[in-house]
Structures are given as structure tokens and as C-alpha cells.
Design a protein around this motif. Structure first.
Motif, mmCIF file in Angstrom:
data_model
loop_
_atom_site.group_PDB
_atom_site.id
_atom_site.type_symbol
_atom_site.label_atom_id
_atom_site.label_comp_id
_atom_site.label_asym_id
_atom_site.label_seq_id
_atom_site.Cartn_x
_atom_site.Cartn_y
_atom_site.Cartn_z
ATOM 1 N N UNK A 107 0.823 -1.206 0.000
ATOM 2 C CA UNK A 107 0.000 0.000 0.000
ATOM 3 C C UNK A 107 0.859 1.259 0.000
ATOM 4 N N UNK A 108 1.962 1.229 0.766
ATOM 5 C CA UNK A 108 2.879 2.376 0.782
ATOM 6 C C UNK A 108 3.457 2.588 -0.616
ATOM 7 N N UNK A 109 3.846 1.503 -1.248
ATOM 8 C CA UNK A 109 4.372 1.597 -2.615
ATOM 9 C C UNK A 109 3.306 2.166 -3.555
ATOM 10 N N UNK A 110 2.082 1.676 -3.421
ATOM 11 C CA UNK A 110 1.004 2.154 -4.276
ATOM 12 C C UNK A 110 0.785 3.655 -4.095
ATOM 13 N N UNK A 111 0.836 4.114 -2.848
ATOM 14 C CA UNK A 111 0.601 5.532 -2.582
ATOM 15 C C UNK A 111 1.596 6.416 -3.317
ATOM 16 N N UNK A 112 2.829 5.943 -3.477
ATOM 17 C CA UNK A 112 3.839 6.714 -4.204
ATOM 18 C C UNK A 112 3.738 6.516 -5.708
ATOM 19 N N UNK A 113 3.474 5.263 -6.112
ATOM 20 C CA UNK A 113 3.511 4.938 -7.537
ATOM 21 C C UNK A 113 2.273 5.408 -8.292
ATOM 22 N N UNK A 114 1.098 5.263 -7.689
ATOM 23 C CA UNK A 114 -0.142 5.490 -8.437
ATOM 24 C C UNK A 114 -0.955 6.686 -7.954
ATOM 25 N N UNK B 17 0.772 5.811 8.515
ATOM 26 C CA UNK B 17 0.033 5.845 9.780
ATOM 27 C C UNK B 17 -0.635 4.495 10.044
ATOM 28 N N UNK B 18 -1.127 3.847 8.999
ATOM 29 C CA UNK B 18 -1.740 2.523 9.158
ATOM 30 C C UNK B 18 -0.704 1.505 9.622
ATOM 31 N N UNK B 19 0.520 1.632 9.098
ATOM 32 C CA UNK B 19 1.598 0.741 9.536
ATOM 33 C C UNK B 19 1.880 0.931 11.018
ATOM 34 N N UNK B 20 1.961 2.179 11.447
ATOM 35 C CA UNK B 20 2.190 2.463 12.865
ATOM 36 C C UNK B 20 1.029 1.949 13.723
ATOM 37 N N UNK B 21 -0.187 2.155 13.260
ATOM 38 C CA UNK B 21 -1.362 1.715 14.024
ATOM 39 C C UNK B 21 -1.385 0.193 14.149
ATOM 40 N N UNK C 269 -5.969 -4.394 11.974
ATOM 41 C CA UNK C 269 -6.314 -4.617 10.568
ATOM 42 C C UNK C 269 -7.315 -3.581 10.063
ATOM 43 N N UNK C 270 -8.066 -2.973 10.967
ATOM 44 C CA UNK C 270 -8.986 -1.916 10.547
ATOM 45 C C UNK C 270 -8.210 -0.724 9.978
ATOM 46 N N UNK C 271 -7.032 -0.440 10.528
ATOM 47 C CA UNK C 271 -6.214 0.648 9.995
ATOM 48 C C UNK C 271 -5.743 0.320 8.577
ATOM 49 N N UNK C 272 -5.469 -0.963 8.306
ATOM 50 C CA UNK C 272 -5.076 -1.373 6.948
ATOM 51 C C UNK C 272 -6.243 -1.170 5.995
ATOM 52 N N UNK C 273 -7.435 -1.516 6.451
ATOM 53 C CA UNK C 273 -8.637 -1.304 5.641
ATOM 54 C C UNK C 273 -8.811 0.181 5.341
ATOM 55 N N UNK C 274 -8.610 1.029 6.343
ATOM 56 C CA UNK C 274 -8.749 2.471 6.136
ATOM 57 C C UNK C 274 -7.768 2.963 5.080
ATOM 58 N N UNK C 275 -6.515 2.518 5.177
ATOM 59 C CA UNK C 275 -5.510 2.930 4.191
ATOM 60 C C UNK C 275 -5.880 2.441 2.799
ATOM 61 N N UNK C 276 -6.383 1.212 2.715
ATOM 62 C CA UNK C 276 -6.801 0.645 1.439
ATOM 63 C C UNK C 276 -7.915 1.485 0.820
#
Length: 440
Positions: free
Chosen positions: A291-298, A312-316, A326-333
Motif C-alpha cells: 500500500x505504501x508503494x502504491x501511494x507513491x507509484x499510483x 500511519x496505518x503501519x504504525x497503528x 487490521x482496521x487501519x489497513x482497511x482504512x488505508x486501502x
């Protein structure tokens, strides 16, 4: 390894299975036309159907998920063209077994009998062992039929692949699995299930016919009095774990599907593939890295907050752990899926890196070089540098490119999201730069 219909990898036999044999063995097909779900290969217009019609087989690799009929297909192929069938498993066989099989095939060839050598789990042989097949395949000692659940392009030697046709067996769909259950019920009687529970049983098989028949046999053996509904079936049968090899093709297929769903701004599909990965046991930090890669690439500067949200999702997640994190991962997604998209930063990186490799070690102009020593000042380092903050508008309009190189354009922001403002700023500076060059 057993095939779709319960057979161990062993020479073909004409006798019927014993009455006390497993249900899957008793339902194994006796001809290619009885193989379910692979009509695109076994039908008259399919690759296997055409080979059988011509009476000539070429070496092939059967690639498909577990329980789709790879071993049955190979065994019936040999029967259909009158070839001797020999089967070995890469899990249990070594070099000595291969040498023995090739020597026997040589002797049988001299007597006019051709051999179909079936190699189950062929991807488990190492590269050197795979190379050992080549001379025997090339001179026709054996017709090789390999079976694998892994992508052959990743797992098999290029030399071996060039001598074999890769045939893809499909995951059995609901219709094909339903036909398997119809055969079971014709032999054993109706399953003790409601229509809804029967559909749930088929769905639980995840495309694996062998698994489905084994589950059906468990139900028959239980002597259940009243038909079970979906809830009762779920309690009676253990839940099937999703098929997912984190270092194999399933891993790459799902992360590719997640990435492309995000890029296509489909938050619902992105959530589905995210859930597929996490419920199958994927490491959440791996998903977060993607997801971090996607945020920069796309997304890039179309929405600079996307990268912040992912970090922030990684930290959470590291702070909360699973399952709360895992809810933080969903939010980032969801943030990434719904953000404006731009690959301008990604394209700029590739273009700039390519240009840097092509231009080598060109010196920057002397006016923007640091001059920490007296000698460097004497030879002109830093001379004439225009300090941008001294200009009224905070912009000097200087030329920062090497003298031997024309100014380049690597970064081209799009008309979406925050990059629209970035594009306006760049256009403003470009215009000022042209005005000051024309005035000088």
C-alpha cells in the motif's frame, strides 16, 4: 499423489475399484470424455482431444489447482493412444528412480512399445534433475506429461518448457462440482442435505473435486437421519482453509489484483482482495508495504496524504496488533482506492534515472557548486550564484542544468487532485524563467 478421483500415481489398471475403496476412487473416470470441467482440453477441439484423434501425443505440462483431474487425464491419455503408462512422483522419487524409468522405457521402445511418463509435482525436481529429462524427451524415449500446481514459467527450466506444451486445467466451477455430486448420489443415494446446504458444500470445495467427494463421503459415513441445513453442515464439517501459498503464484495473483483494483479506483474490489489475502494468512506488514508503494507509484502528489495514511496505518497496526490493527489497513486501502490517481512521480523517477545513467558524470554549472576552500573559490566555484530569497518573488529563474545538457522535463503533473495546483505552480515558474531569460 492421488488424483481427482482418488488414484495413487501408479500404472493404469483395467479392473474396477474395490467396493470398499474411497468414493473418489470408485468415481474415477474410465475415459477422457468422463473427465469433468476440462472440456476445453479434452473436447474435440481441445488440445488433448486433437492429439487423441491423431493418435500422437506430444510432451506436455498439465498446470492446474489441486483436485482438477491432472493425474486422471494423464492416465486416460495413455489408454486412449495405447501407450504404456508409468508414473512417478517428484515428492518421493530421486535420480535412481528416473534412471530406472528411462532404462525400462528404452527397452520397451526397442520392443515397439511407447511409454508415457507421468511426473506428478514435477516442479519439485530441481533444475539439474529437470535437465535430465531433456535427452530422453528429445529422442522420443518417453512422452513426458508433467503435472504441477505451480506456474511453470516460475518453476520449470526454459529448456524443458520449450519441449513441452503447457495445458491449463481450470478450477472446477459450481456446475462441474455439481456434476461430481450427481455421480456420487447416483452411486450412494441422496446426500443428507437441503438444497441450500448442498450449494454450501459445493462452495466450500473451492474448485477442488477431490475435496468435495471426500466431504461427501464423510457425510455418507455419518449415517445422518435428517437433512442438514447450511448452519448444521458448517458445524458438522471442518471449515476449509483458503488455498494460498504466500511464496507462490496465488500470492502474486492476489497482490496484483489488489494493486490493479486500487489503481482502478474500485474500493469494493480492493477490499475483497485485501480480505482474501489477510484471511488466508498473508503477513499484514507485507500488505502495508504494498500500500505504501502504491501511494507513491499510483497517487503521488495527486493526494500527498495517501502516503501519510499508509504509514500511519503501519504504525497503528504495529501498535494495536491483530485483529484490531487490521482496521487501519482497511482504512488505508479505502483511502488509496478513493484518492485521485497520478503516476507522474513514478514516471518522473524512471525518466530521471534513465537520463542520469545516459549522461554519466556531467558537472553541474559552477555557479551552483559549493566552495568550501579558497582554491575552489579562486577557480570560480559558486561565483555568480543568485540567491532566490533575495528576489522579490523568491525566484531567481537561474539555469541549474549542466552546460552540455539541455533542460529536461521528467515530471508532468496531471489535472487531478492536488497535482492540478502543482501543475499551476510549475507553469508559473516556467513562465517567469522565460521572461527573465528574454530580458537578460
Amino acid at each position: 499423489m492421488a488424483d481427482l478421483f482418488g488414484n495413487d500415481a501408479a500404472p493404469a489398471r483395467d479392473d474396477a475399484p474395490r467396493e470398499d475403496a474411497p468414493l473418489a476412487d470408485r468415481l474415477r473416470p474410465r475415459a477422457l470424455g468422463e473427465v469433468i470441467g476440462q472440456e476445453h482440453l479434452t473436447g474435440p477441439k481441445g488440445a488433448i482431444g486433437r492429439m487423441v484423434a491423431s493418435g500422437k501425443l506430444s510432451s506436455m505440462v498439465l498446470w492446474g489447482p489441486p483436485g482438477t483431474g491432472k493425474t486422471s487425464t494423464a492416465r486416460l491419455l495413455a489408454d486412449a493412444v495405447g501407450m504404456r503408462f508409468v508414473a512417478i512422483s517428484a515428492v518421493f522419487s530421486g535420480v535412481a528412480d528416473l534412471k530406472k524409468a528411462f532404462a525400462e522405457a528404452d527397452r520397451m521402445a526397442a520392443a515397439g512399445r511407447k511409454t508415457l511418463l507421468f511426473v506428478d509435482e514435477i516442479h519439485r525436481f530441481n533444475r539439474a534433475q529437470q535437465d535430465g529429462f531433456l535427452p530422453f524427451v528429445e529422442r522420443g524415449t518417453v512422452t513426458l506429461v508433467g503435472a504441477t500446481t505451480e506456474n511453470p514459467s516460475f518453476e520449470l527450466n526454459a529448456a524443458l518448457l520449450s519441449r513441452a506444451q503447457v495445458l491449463i486445467l481450470h478450477r472446477l466451477d459450481a456446475e462441474a462440482l455439481g456434476k461430481l455430486l450427481d455421480r456420487a448420489e447416483a452411486l450412494e443415494g441422496p446426500l443428507p442435505l437441503t438444497d441450500e446446504a448442498r450449494a454450501a458444500l459445493i462452495a466450500s470445495a473451492d474448485g477442488d473435486g477431490r475435496f468435495l467427494l471426500n466431504q461427501a463421503e464423510t457425510l455418507y459415513n455419518a449415517n445422518i437421519d435428517a437433512p442438514l441445513g447450511p448452519a448444521e453442515l458448517g458445524l458438522f464439517l471442518q471449515r476449509r482453509v483458503a488455498v494460498y501459498d504466500k511464496d507462490r503464484e496465488g500470492h502474486y495473483n492476489l497482490i496484483s489484483a489488489l494493486h490493479k483494483s486500487l489503481r482502478g479506483s474500485d474500493p469494493q474490489a480492493a477490499l475483497y482482495y485485501l480480505a482474501r489475502m489477510l484471511t488466508a494468512g498473508e503477513e499484514p506488514l507485507y500488505v502495508l508495504r504494498r500500500l505504501v508503494r502504491f501511494a507513491s507509484e499510483d497517487i503521488g502528489l495527486a493526494d500527498p496524504q495517501a502516503l501519510t495514511q499508509c504509514l500511519a496505518a503501519k504504525d497503528a497496526y504495529e501498535f494495536l496488533g491483530s485483529p484490531e490493527g487490521e482496521l487501519a489497513i482497511v482504512q488505508a486501502c479505502l483511502y488509496c482506492a478513493t484518492a485521485p490517481k497520478s503516476n507522474a512521480a513514478y514516471a518522473a523517477q524512471k525518466a530521471a534515472f534513465r537520463s542520469a545513467k545516459e549522461t554519466g558524470s556531467l558537472m553541474p554549472p559552477q555557479n551552483i557548486l559549493n566552495a568550501p576552500t579558497k582554491l575552489m573559490k579562486e577557480i570560480g566555484y559558486g561565483a555568480g550564484y543568485a540567491y532566490d530569497h533575495d528576489a522579490d518573488d523568491g525566484f531567481s529563474g537561474d539555469d541549474y542544468w549542466p552546460e552540455e545538457m539541455e533542460p529536461q522535463t521528467y515530471y508532468a503533473p496531471v489535472e487531478r487532485g492536488f497535482e492540478r495546483k502543482v501543475k499551476e505552480r510549475i507553469a508559473y515558474w516556467d513562465n517567469l524563467r522565460r521572461e527573465r531569460r528574454d530580458a537578460s
